[in-house]
Enzyme design. Structure first.
Site, PDB file in Angstrom:
ATOM      1  N   ARG A 104     -51.705  47.355  55.826  1.00 15.72           N
ATOM      2  CA  ARG A 104     -51.425  47.228  57.248  1.00 15.72           C
ATOM      3  C   ARG A 104     -51.866  48.502  57.944  1.00 15.72           C
ATOM      4  O   ARG A 104     -51.402  49.590  57.610  1.00 15.72           O
ATOM      5  CB  ARG A 104     -49.922  47.017  57.418  1.00 15.72           C
ATOM      6  CG  ARG A 104     -49.539  46.404  58.714  1.00 15.72           C
ATOM      7  CD  ARG A 104     -48.079  46.057  58.679  1.00 15.72           C
ATOM      8  NE  ARG A 104     -47.217  47.228  58.718  1.00 15.72           N
ATOM      9  CZ  ARG A 104     -45.982  47.215  59.198  1.00 15.72           C
ATOM     10  NH1 ARG A 104     -45.465  46.092  59.643  1.00 15.72           N
ATOM     11  NH2 ARG A 104     -45.259  48.300  59.203  1.00 15.72           N
ATOM     12  N   THR A 108     -52.543  49.732  64.469  1.00 18.39           N
ATOM     13  CA  THR A 108     -52.575  48.390  65.075  1.00 18.39           C
ATOM     14  C   THR A 108     -51.536  47.453  64.462  1.00 18.39           C
ATOM     15  O   THR A 108     -51.241  46.401  65.036  1.00 18.39           O
ATOM     16  CB  THR A 108     -53.953  47.741  64.858  1.00 18.39           C
ATOM     17  OG1 THR A 108     -54.137  47.552  63.442  1.00 18.39           O
ATOM     18  CG2 THR A 108     -55.077  48.602  65.403  1.00 18.39           C
ATOM     19  N   ASP A 200     -40.462  51.752  53.014  1.00 21.08           N
ATOM     20  CA  ASP A 200     -41.816  51.332  52.632  1.00 21.08           C
ATOM     21  C   ASP A 200     -41.794  50.865  51.183  1.00 21.08           C
ATOM     22  O   ASP A 200     -41.626  51.672  50.254  1.00 21.08           O
ATOM     23  CB  ASP A 200     -42.788  52.505  52.824  1.00 21.08           C
ATOM     24  CG  ASP A 200     -44.219  52.065  52.601  1.00 21.08           C
ATOM     25  OD1 ASP A 200     -44.514  51.500  51.514  1.00 21.08           O
ATOM     26  OD2 ASP A 200     -45.049  52.254  53.497  1.00 21.08           O
ATOM     27  N   ASP A 203     -44.447  52.452  48.718  1.00 15.90           N
ATOM     28  CA  ASP A 203     -44.144  53.857  48.403  1.00 15.90           C
ATOM     29  C   ASP A 203     -42.945  53.969  47.468  1.00 15.90           C
ATOM     30  O   ASP A 203     -42.957  54.764  46.530  1.00 15.90           O
ATOM     31  CB  ASP A 203     -43.863  54.646  49.689  1.00 15.90           C
ATOM     32  CG  ASP A 203     -45.142  54.990  50.440  1.00 15.90           C
ATOM     33  OD1 ASP A 203     -46.235  54.850  49.852  1.00 15.90           O
ATOM     34  OD2 ASP A 203     -45.047  55.390  51.611  1.00 15.90           O
TER      35      ASP A 203
HETATM   36  C1  PRP Z   1     -46.375  46.324  53.323  1.00 13.61           C
HETATM   37  C2  PRP Z   1     -45.730  45.154  52.626  1.00 13.61           C
HETATM   38  C3  PRP Z   1     -46.448  43.978  53.201  1.00 13.61           C
HETATM   39  C4  PRP Z   1     -46.699  44.426  54.622  1.00 13.61           C
HETATM   40  C5  PRP Z   1     -45.703  43.731  55.503  1.00 13.61           C
HETATM   41  O1  PRP Z   1     -47.588  46.634  52.767  1.00 13.61           O
HETATM   42  O2  PRP Z   1     -45.817  45.232  51.228  1.00 13.61           O
HETATM   43  O3  PRP Z   1     -47.665  43.660  52.554  1.00 13.61           O
HETATM   44  O4  PRP Z   1     -46.495  45.832  54.664  1.00 13.61           O
HETATM   45  O5  PRP Z   1     -45.951  44.006  56.836  1.00 13.61           O
HETATM   46  P1  PRP Z   1     -46.450  42.895  57.879  1.00 13.61           P
HETATM   47  O6  PRP Z   1     -45.611  41.689  57.645  1.00 13.61           O
HETATM   48  O7  PRP Z   1     -46.192  43.543  59.203  1.00 13.61           O
HETATM   49  O8  PRP Z   1     -47.896  42.641  57.640  1.00 13.61           O
HETATM   50  P2  PRP Z   1     -48.481  47.884  53.258  1.00 13.61           P
HETATM   51  O9  PRP Z   1     -49.383  47.476  54.371  1.00 13.61           O
HETATM   52  O10 PRP Z   1     -47.578  49.047  53.525  1.00 13.61           O
HETATM   53  O11 PRP Z   1     -49.440  48.150  52.049  1.00 13.61           O
HETATM   54  P3  PRP Z   1     -49.115  48.667  50.567  1.00 13.61           P
HETATM   55  O12 PRP Z   1     -48.372  47.555  49.857  1.00 13.61           O
HETATM   56  O13 PRP Z   1     -50.445  48.894  49.993  1.00 13.61           O
HETATM   57  O14 PRP Z   1     -48.272  49.907  50.659  1.00 13.61           O
HETATM   58  N1  URA Z   2     -43.822  47.250  55.122  1.00 16.16           N
HETATM   59  C1  URA Z   2     -42.869  47.869  54.395  1.00 16.16           C
HETATM   60  O1  URA Z   2     -43.115  48.307  53.271  1.00 16.16           O
HETATM   61  N2  URA Z   2     -41.644  47.989  54.926  1.00 16.16           N
HETATM   62  C2  URA Z   2     -41.338  47.520  56.154  1.00 16.16           C
HETATM   63  O2  URA Z   2     -40.171  47.663  56.583  1.00 16.16           O
HETATM   64  C3  URA Z   2     -42.350  46.887  56.895  1.00 16.16           C
HETATM   65  C4  URA Z   2     -43.581  46.750  56.348  1.00 16.16           C
END
Ligand code: PRP
Ligand code: URA
Length: 209
Positions: A104, A108, A200, A203
């Site tokens: 994400r 944006t 997160d 993380d």
């Molecule tokens: C997080 C989570 C989802 C997304 C949710 O991933 O694991 O995939 O955010 O958010 P949304 O519903 O607003 O799209 P992230 O983009 O942080 O990527 P990562 O898993 O690589 O850390």
């Molecule tokens: N992605 C995450 O990992 N946590 C949130 O709360 C939203 C998006």
């Protein structure tokens, strides 16, 4: 319209509380996500078809039940969805696993696709898309679109924690997709994080920051 199931089993809810706790470290977080995924697998597979088979027990011959052998595909959204794969595979060892890589954009909040690798026969499989977080819904929406574009017909979505906004997006965009959740939280904050949420997920799962 797709159905939304909040899995209120006490073991799921108890473990979710510890997943949310900011004092839970990476090792325990990973173990808990794995366990909750396994418990959710129990519910998400509730409608798998059974057939009668003849079984010889040590006592007699009986008609018992066996899975018809429906083909299942697990599709974690990278990265954080990876934390849910092994828990599911403990109960569904024959499932094949596809991967959809999305992150994400922090400005944006829109998902950016960087990787898709799926079993060749996804159109014949019941696919379970997995991601701990359903926040704005953008990532799950794009992942489901990516699967449908490649022929998927039968999709379920499984997340630990959702925001009401994300649930609405999936219901609107994919009325054929049932959603299985550990909890629906209050709202999103100004950075698109779920409140109260768990922070997160990627993380916390992988120890990055
Ligand atoms: C997080 C989570 C989802 C997304 C949710 O991933 O694991 O995939 O955010 O958010 P949304 O519903 O607003 O799209 P992230 O983009 O942080 O990527 P990562 O898993 O690589 O850390
Ligand atoms: N992605 C995450 O990992 N946590 C949130 O709360 C939203 C998006």
């Amino acid at each position: 319209m797709g159905k939304v199931f909040v899995l209120d089993h006490p073991l799921i809810q108890h473990k979710l509380t510890h997943i949310r706790d900011k004092n839970t470290g990476t090792k325990e977080f990973r173990e808990l996500v794995d366990e909750v995924a396994m418990l959710m697998a129990f519910e998400i597979t509730r409608d798998l078809p059974l057939m009668d088979v003849e079984t010889e027990t040590p006592v007699t011959t009986a008609i018992t039940k066996e899975l018809v052998g429906k083909k299942i595909g697990l599709v974690p959204i990278l990265r954080a969805g990876l934390g849910m794969v092994e828990g599911m595979r403990k109960l569904i060892p024959a499932a094949k696993v596809g991967h959809v890589g999305l992150y994400r954009d922090p400005q944006t909040l829109k998902p950016v696709e960087y990787y898709v690798k799926l079993p060749s026969d996804i159109s014949e499989r019941e696919l379970i898309v997995m991601d701990p977080m359903l926040a704005t819904g953008g990532s799950a929406n794009d992942a489901i679109q990516a699967l449908k574009k490649r022929g998927a017909k039968n999709i379920k979505l499984m997340c630990l924690v959702a925001a009401p906004e994300g649930v609405e997006v999936i219901k609107e965009e994919h009325p054929d997709v049932d959603i299985y959740l550990g909890a629906i939280d209050e709202r999103l904050d100004e950075h698109g994080y779920i409140v109260p949420g768990l922070g997160d997920a990627g993380d916390r799962l992988f120890g990055t920051k």
